[in-house]
Design an enzyme around this catalytic site. Structure first.
Site, short mmCIF file in Angstrom:
data_model
loop_
_atom_site.label_atom_id
_atom_site.label_comp_id
_atom_site.label_asym_id
_atom_site.label_seq_id
_atom_site.Cartn_x
_atom_site.Cartn_y
_atom_site.Cartn_z
N CYS A 42 0.83 -1.19 0.00
CA CYS A 42 0.00 0.00 0.00
C CYS A 42 0.87 1.24 0.00
O CYS A 42 2.10 1.17 -0.09
CB CYS A 42 -0.92 0.01 1.22
SG CYS A 42 -1.90 -1.51 1.43
N GLU A 74 3.47 -6.13 4.91
CA GLU A 74 2.86 -7.40 5.31
C GLU A 74 3.51 -7.89 6.60
O GLU A 74 4.74 -7.83 6.74
CB GLU A 74 3.05 -8.48 4.22
CG GLU A 74 2.46 -8.15 2.87
CD GLU A 74 0.94 -8.15 2.83
OE1 GLU A 74 0.33 -8.64 3.81
OE2 GLU A 74 0.38 -7.64 1.84
#
Length: 675
Positions: A2, A80
């Site tokens: 992101c 992540e």
């Protein structure tokens, strides 16, 4: 994967916080095309923005910025957390399980923050990330970056007057979208860029904007009103505590190096078995995704071992990707194809013409957002673009060289220096001049029959380039550490080419290369090189290159070698399990040969090269000539034209190959043109 952005402006704002953060966040749409989210607190003058690439928890339950169940924290997160399910189990054991709304790692992080606090949670993670988390109770903004710097995070002071703010973002383009952004170019950062061909952390190309160093946690109190706070003129270095701003390391590679030196694994069978197990666990964790997943495959040691372990664990053929070039000397695709066939992967090859590769150049300034001059950025972007047609996540073999001794300089540099150390400095300089007198093509011609006599994999690729690089390095080198700095430098004395800087070494510490070495564990020169590369070249060049190239097409990349437990094991291996017989990555090779025949792997290390130097003499000549025009350089005022024009003339004549140093100038000029 992101993108995040935000700012802390203080309680008096001269414009809409929501409109501003929406504009900043929109600039990161390529990092997160699936969803956008913003959150503002007008009473504090705080705004958080997030662009989402949905990889885990595809439902709205994964949307950000996300609030913790107890309401204390608000989080914008890029990356992540591979072990987030294990963290949930640990919370359950402690009786601290919230009513989970979904299965995103963002929600897991927030629950952990509430239970353990920020720093302890970070230390429990296995992952890659940059995060911005607002502590509602403590009125403190925390910014953190993962251990090795896989995910980027910039921060600094922007705007003027009542609109002045402390701002942060995944990329500089989001900071430039802040109203009134007018930060000038940093001459010191430009000089460092000319040395290293990247802007090294903690610098950015702009004054008062910095990169958060890997493994660091930056905290700023809302009481430290940004409008009144002086912008720090130099990068903050940990430990730092001043005017409501603190910076500390929550993880340090130096600690890992020293711990490894105290617990070396001497038994080769144990070392190889443990390495295989650790890598397999890392690959398994990083293969978790709710979207299609694949891997890059060059046919080299690092990518081949990652793909081999992926394929062993998979129930179907792994999707693998490589890029090939029409120039045979630069085409690695046959090697990748052979490995893919042996492992049984679903292999895709993208064959690229010179014209297609050159077409990427126009987009590089926007893609990299600050000057960046590793020309392998071009094929890296092309293979990412090809992979994105089929997958959303791709595993890579990056970091194997730094951890396991793969770069030629680790064994070539010490070997050369051992033969030169006895020479007085004038004699070394004379030797360098003699080496430089033979053109690159001549050294390549001499190298071919020599390589033919050497065992497979032990020859010297691009012998001419390396000979001329050595010749330039012999001037002024006093010891092996000096030789290392010279080997990783393109413009040896940036003050000779960049206007307005103080001197060759600039302000100390100019980069993380100047930091104090660990007290133990780096006594051999090769280990010092590997340690320094892991601190600098890996995050500033390799990881930056892959992140921007992949995020430009909304592809998430993962690096199993940078599971910190793999890195810890790497520093427990003695040097002779990394470099043996004039060859690097010995331990990795032993693991790989269990899956792939030796003959498919053994060949000289080539890297992800493309013929940029030839293109500059041919189809790119007019473009380069425009950017290197003497009057233009004088008018812009950043460079002294003479040394650049001299190298350009030598390069065009074919007498010397100045590809790397000229590419650094060209990438800055192309970036400047877009500003």
């Amino acid at each position: 994967m992101c993108g995040l952005s935000g700012f802390l402006q203080g309680r008096s704002s001269s414009f809409s916080l929501a409109t501003t953060i929406e504009g900043m966040t929109e600039r990161l749409i390529h990092r997160g095309p699936d969803e956008t989210g913003v959150w503002v607190d007008e009473s504090i003058g705080l705004a958080l923005g997030h662009r989402r690439l949905a990889v885990l928890e595809l439902s709205p339950a994964g949307a950000q910025p996300m609030h913790s169940a107890g309401g204390r924290f608000v989080l914008a997160f890029n990356g992540e957390i591979y072990n987030h399910l294990a963290l949930r189990e640990q919370l359950a054991v402690e009786g601290a399980t919230p009513a989970w709304l979904g299965h995103s790692d963002t929600e897991t992080l927030l629950a952990c923050f509430e239970r353990w606090g920020i720093q302890k949670t970070l230390q429990q993670t296995v992952g890659m990330f940059s995060i911005a988390v607002w502590d509602v109770q403590g009125l403190i903004l925390h910014l953190a970056r993962d251990r090795f710097g896989e995910k980027p995070l910039y921060y600094g002071w922007v705007g003027q007057g009542g609109g002045r703010a402390f701002a942060f973002a995944s990329e500089l383009k989001a900071l430039r979208a802040y109203p009134g952004f007018a930060n000038p170019i940093s001459r010191e950062a430009l000089a460092l860029y000319m040395r290293f061909t990247v802007v090294p952390a903690p610098h950015s190309i702009y004054q008062s904007i910095y990169k958060l160093e890997p493994g660091c946690l930056l905290s700023i109190s809302a009481d430290a009103a940004p409008g009144d706070m002086p912008a720090f003129e130099k990068p903050l270095r940990p430990p730092f505590d001043q005017e409501g701003v603190t910076l500390q390391r929550w993880w340090a590679l130096g600690d890992v190096v020293q711990a490894g030196a105290q617990s070396l694994i001497r038994d080769e069978t144990e070392a190889i078995s443990t390495l295989e197990q650790r890598l397999a666990e890392a690959v398994q964790l990083q293969s978790l995704a709710d979207v299609p997943l694949g891997a890059f495959l060059s046919g080299g040691i690092d990518s081949s071992i990652i793909v081999a372990l992926m394929q062993q664990q998979a129930s179907r053929p792994v999707k693998t990707f490589t890029v090939g070039f029409e120039e045979a000397g630069f085409d690695e695709s046959p090697h990748a194809r052979a490995v893919a066939q042996h492992l049984g992967t679903e292999h895709s090859e993208l064959f690229v013409t010179s014209a297609q590769a050159q077409a990427v150049i126009a987009g590089l300034p926007e893609m990299y957002d600050e000057p960046f001059a590793d020309s392998s950025q071009i094929p890296t972007h092309l293979v990412c673009k090809a992979a994105r047609q089929q997958v959303t996540v791709a595993l890579s073999g990056d970091a194997g060289d730094e951890l396991f001794g793969g770069y030629n300089r680790y064994f070539w540099g010490p070997r050369i220096w051992s033969r030169l150390a006895w020479m007085p400095a004038p004699l070394r300089r004379a030797l360098g001049a003699t080496i430089a007198a033979l053109p690159v093509a001549g050294w390549n011609a001499l190298g071919r029959p020599l390589n033919a006599l050497l065992p497979s994999g032990k020859g010297i690729a691009r012998a001419g380039d390396k000979a001329h690089k050595l010749a330039a390095r012999l001037h002024g080198v006093r010891d092996l550490d000096d030789l290392y700095l010279s080997l990783v430098s393109e413009w040896q004395d940036p003050a000779q080419v960049v206007r307005g800087v103080a001197g060759a070494r600039l302000v100390e510490p100019a980069s993380l290369l100047d930091d104090v070495l660990p007290a133990h564990g780096v006594e051999p020169s090769q280990l010092r090189m590997m340690y320094r590369d892991s601190l600098t070249y890996l995050p500033d060049d390799i990881l930056c290159k892959v992140d921007r190239a992949a995020m430009a097409v909304s592809l998430e990349t993962r690096v199993p070698f940078l599971d910190h437990r793999v890195a810890e094991l790497a520093w427990q291996l003695p040097l002779d399990m990394k470099i043996r017989g004039g060859q690097g990555k010995w331990a990795l090779r032993q693991v790989l040969y269990k899956y792939v025949p030796r003959q498919l792997i053994e060949r000289p290390k080539a890297g992800f090269a493309i013929p940029v130097g030839e293109w500059l003499r041919g189809p790119l000549r007019d473009w380069a000539e425009s950017l290197l025009d003497e009057q233009r350089l004088l008018t812009e005022g950043y460079f002294y034209p003479a040394p650049i024009r001299n190298r350009w003339a030598e390069h065009l004549s074919g007498r010397r190959d100045h590809t790397a140093s000229l590419w650094a100038v060209l990438m800055f000029q192309a970036w400047l043109e877009r500003q």
